[in-house]
Design a protein around this motif. Structure first.
Motif, PDB file in Angstrom:
ATOM      1  N   LYS A  50      -2.499   7.894   3.697  1.00 37.26           N
ATOM      2  CA  LYS A  50      -1.274   8.053   2.919  1.00 37.26           C
ATOM      3  C   LYS A  50      -1.156   6.924   1.917  1.00 37.26           C
ATOM      4  CE  LYS A  50       1.381  10.458   6.474  1.00 37.26           C
ATOM      5  NZ  LYS A  50       0.323  11.054   7.121  1.00 37.26           N
ATOM      6  N   ARG A  51      -0.311   7.131   0.915  1.00 38.11           N
ATOM      7  CA  ARG A  51      -0.094   6.088  -0.089  1.00 38.11           C
ATOM      8  C   ARG A  51       0.469   4.841   0.555  1.00 38.11           C
ATOM      9  NH1 ARG A  51       1.441   9.855  -4.865  1.00 38.11           N
ATOM     10  NH2 ARG A  51      -0.621   9.974  -5.752  1.00 38.11           N
ATOM     11  N   LEU A  52       0.264   3.733  -0.117  1.00 40.14           N
ATOM     12  CA  LEU A  52       0.500   2.389   0.407  1.00 40.14           C
ATOM     13  C   LEU A  52      -0.311   2.206   1.680  1.00 40.14           C
ATOM     14  CD1 LEU A  52       4.258   1.797  -0.281  1.00 40.14           C
ATOM     15  CD2 LEU A  52       2.313   0.993  -1.557  1.00 40.14           C
ATOM     16  N   MET A  53      -1.605   2.269   1.449  1.00 33.86           N
ATOM     17  CA  MET A  53      -2.563   2.185   2.549  1.00 33.86           C
ATOM     18  C   MET A  53      -2.462   0.857   3.258  1.00 33.86           C
ATOM     19  SD  MET A  53      -5.874   3.673   0.568  1.00 33.86           S
ATOM     20  CE  MET A  53      -6.905   3.722   2.005  1.00 33.86           C
ATOM     21  N   GLU A  54      -2.786   0.878   4.525  1.00 38.83           N
ATOM     22  CA  GLU A  54      -2.887  -0.360   5.287  1.00 38.83           C
ATOM     23  C   GLU A  54      -4.126  -1.104   4.805  1.00 38.83           C
ATOM     24  OE1 GLU A  54      -2.904   0.499   9.423  1.00 38.83           O
ATOM     25  OE2 GLU A  54      -1.032   1.613   9.320  1.00 38.83           O
ATOM     26  N   PRO A  55      -4.134  -2.427   4.920  1.00 36.20           N
ATOM     27  CA  PRO A  55      -5.265  -3.198   4.372  1.00 36.20           C
ATOM     28  C   PRO A  55      -6.618  -2.802   4.944  1.00 36.20           C
ATOM     29  CG  PRO A  55      -3.436  -4.647   4.867  1.00 36.20           C
ATOM     30  CD  PRO A  55      -3.059  -3.291   5.380  1.00 36.20           C
ATOM     31  N   PHE A  56      -6.708  -2.529   6.244  1.00 38.59           N
ATOM     32  CA  PHE A  56      -8.013  -2.189   6.810  1.00 38.59           C
ATOM     33  C   PHE A  56      -8.469  -0.798   6.387  1.00 38.59           C
ATOM     34  CE2 PHE A  56      -6.535  -5.447   9.847  1.00 38.59           C
ATOM     35  CZ  PHE A  56      -7.534  -6.368   9.587  1.00 38.59           C
ATOM     36  N   ASP A  57      -7.529   0.134   6.247  1.00 38.40           N
ATOM     37  CA  ASP A  57      -7.896   1.461   5.741  1.00 38.40           C
ATOM     38  C   ASP A  57      -8.367   1.370   4.292  1.00 38.40           C
ATOM     39  OD1 ASP A  57      -7.195   2.611   8.143  1.00 38.40           O
ATOM     40  OD2 ASP A  57      -5.187   3.190   7.466  1.00 38.40           O
ATOM     41  N   PHE A  58      -7.669   0.557   3.501  1.00 41.05           N
ATOM     42  CA  PHE A  58      -8.071   0.369   2.113  1.00 41.05           C
ATOM     43  C   PHE A  58      -9.458  -0.256   2.039  1.00 41.05           C
ATOM     44  CE2 PHE A  58      -8.389  -2.886  -1.226  1.00 41.05           C
ATOM     45  CZ  PHE A  58      -8.617  -2.040  -2.285  1.00 41.05           C
ATOM     46  N   TYR A  59      -9.702  -1.276   2.849  1.00 41.55           N
ATOM     47  CA  TYR A  59     -11.001  -1.938   2.823  1.00 41.55           C
ATOM     48  C   TYR A  59     -12.105  -0.960   3.207  1.00 41.55           C
ATOM     49  CZ  TYR A  59     -14.639  -5.357   3.536  1.00 41.55           C
ATOM     50  OH  TYR A  59     -15.817  -6.038   3.467  1.00 41.55           O
ATOM     51  N   TYR A  60     -11.850  -0.137   4.220  1.00 38.19           N
ATOM     52  CA  TYR A  60     -12.842   0.835   4.666  1.00 38.19           C
ATOM     53  C   TYR A  60     -13.165   1.825   3.551  1.00 38.19           C
ATOM     54  CZ  TYR A  60     -15.047   4.499   7.409  1.00 38.19           C
ATOM     55  OH  TYR A  60     -15.916   5.432   7.877  1.00 38.19           O
ATOM     56  N   LEU A  61     -12.137   2.322   2.892  1.00 35.09           N
ATOM     57  CA  LEU A  61     -12.362   3.287   1.816  1.00 35.09           C
ATOM     58  C   LEU A  61     -12.941   2.624   0.573  1.00 35.09           C
ATOM     59  CD1 LEU A  61     -12.068   6.252   1.095  1.00 35.09           C
ATOM     60  CD2 LEU A  61      -9.798   5.738   0.213  1.00 35.09           C
ATOM     61  N   SER A  62     -12.572   1.369   0.320  1.00 32.23           N
ATOM     62  CA  SER A  62     -13.067   0.711  -0.890  1.00 32.23           C
ATOM     63  C   SER A  62     -14.536   0.320  -0.782  1.00 32.23           C
ATOM     64  CB  SER A  62     -12.227  -0.526  -1.208  1.00 32.23           C
ATOM     65  OG  SER A  62     -12.481  -1.547  -0.279  1.00 32.23           O
ATOM     66  N   MET A  63     -15.098   0.356   0.417  1.00 34.39           N
ATOM     67  CA  MET A  63     -16.521   0.056   0.570  1.00 34.39           C
ATOM     68  C   MET A  63     -17.406   1.257   0.274  1.00 34.39           C
ATOM     69  SD  MET A  63     -17.159  -3.056   1.191  1.00 34.39           S
ATOM     70  CE  MET A  63     -15.839  -3.569   0.139  1.00 34.39           C
ATOM     71  N   LEU A  64     -16.801   2.394  -0.014  1.00 34.03           N
ATOM     72  CA  LEU A  64     -17.570   3.596  -0.331  1.00 34.03           C
ATOM     73  C   LEU A  64     -18.535   3.403  -1.492  1.00 34.03           C
ATOM     74  CD1 LEU A  64     -18.064   6.593   0.285  1.00 34.03           C
ATOM     75  CD2 LEU A  64     -16.264   7.108  -1.348  1.00 34.03           C
ATOM     76  N   PRO A  65     -18.146   2.738  -2.600  1.00 37.18           N
ATOM     77  CA  PRO A  65     -19.131   2.531  -3.665  1.00 37.18           C
ATOM     78  C   PRO A  65     -20.338   1.701  -3.228  1.00 37.18           C
ATOM     79  CG  PRO A  65     -16.949   2.284  -4.542  1.00 37.18           C
ATOM     80  CD  PRO A  65     -16.799   2.381  -3.049  1.00 37.18           C
ATOM     81  N   SER A  66     -20.148   0.765  -2.301  1.00 41.25           N
ATOM     82  CA  SER A  66     -21.299   0.013  -1.789  1.00 41.25           C
ATOM     83  C   SER A  66     -22.183   0.897  -0.932  1.00 41.25           C
ATOM     84  CB  SER A  66     -20.829  -1.186  -0.964  1.00 41.25           C
ATOM     85  OG  SER A  66     -20.221  -2.123  -1.779  1.00 41.25           O
ATOM     86  N   ALA A  67     -21.558   1.805  -0.188  1.00 38.82           N
ATOM     87  CA  ALA A  67     -22.347   2.725   0.631  1.00 38.82           C
ATOM     88  C   ALA A  67     -23.142   3.682  -0.242  1.00 38.82           C
ATOM     89  CB  ALA A  67     -21.428   3.498   1.575  1.00 38.82           C
TER      90      ALA A  67
END
Length: 144
Positions: A58-75
């Protein structure tokens, strides 16, 4: 102002280089916050492509959820390493996948949300440059 910076670069080059390194760290935080805002704006569309479920996050993601999703470009680079250099992700990280994505999903993300990838790579580049310049400034100050 420019005269002060030029004289500082001649008199104390280590200090000048460290200020540039700190600038890159400030830029890192600005880009990281921009990535957080961008991800929150397009979270439903990104989740629709990646997870096939708009309600995964959901919007205003929790920091760990954001970090997990933001690592997608590295993956995404895992796919490049696997295809071009035959490097196994499982042998490097003791698991088979980071996030199960297919080539059409990655292409859709790249086509529809290239800024998601650009911001991520700029955050990484800014962090690496900041660390490198700070270490370089330390060596310049102490050994030259």
């Amino acid at each position: 102002m420019l005269g002060i910076l030029l004289s500082m670069s001649e008199d104390r080059p280590g200090l000048f280089i460290s200020l540039i390194g700190l600038f890159f760290f400030a830029l890192l935080w600005i880009l990281f916050i921009s990535l957080y805002i961008y991800t929150n704006i397009y979270i439903k569309e990104i989740c629709r492509i990646v997870y096939k479920d708009e309600k995964k996050f959901k919007r205003l993601m929790e920091p760990f959820d954001f970090y997990y999703l933001s690592m997608l470009p590295s993956a995404y680079w895992r796919e490049i390493l696997n295809i071009k250099f035959n490097v196994s992700f499982k042998t490097l990280y003791k698991q088979n996948v980071y996030l199960k994505t297919d080539m059409p999903q990655l292409r859709a993300l790249l086509k529809n949300y290239p800024m998601f990838f650009y911001l991520h790579y700029l955050v990484i580049l800014s962090g690496i440059l900041g660390i490198f310049l700070l270490f370089f400034a330390y060596f310049v100050e102490h050994y030259f």
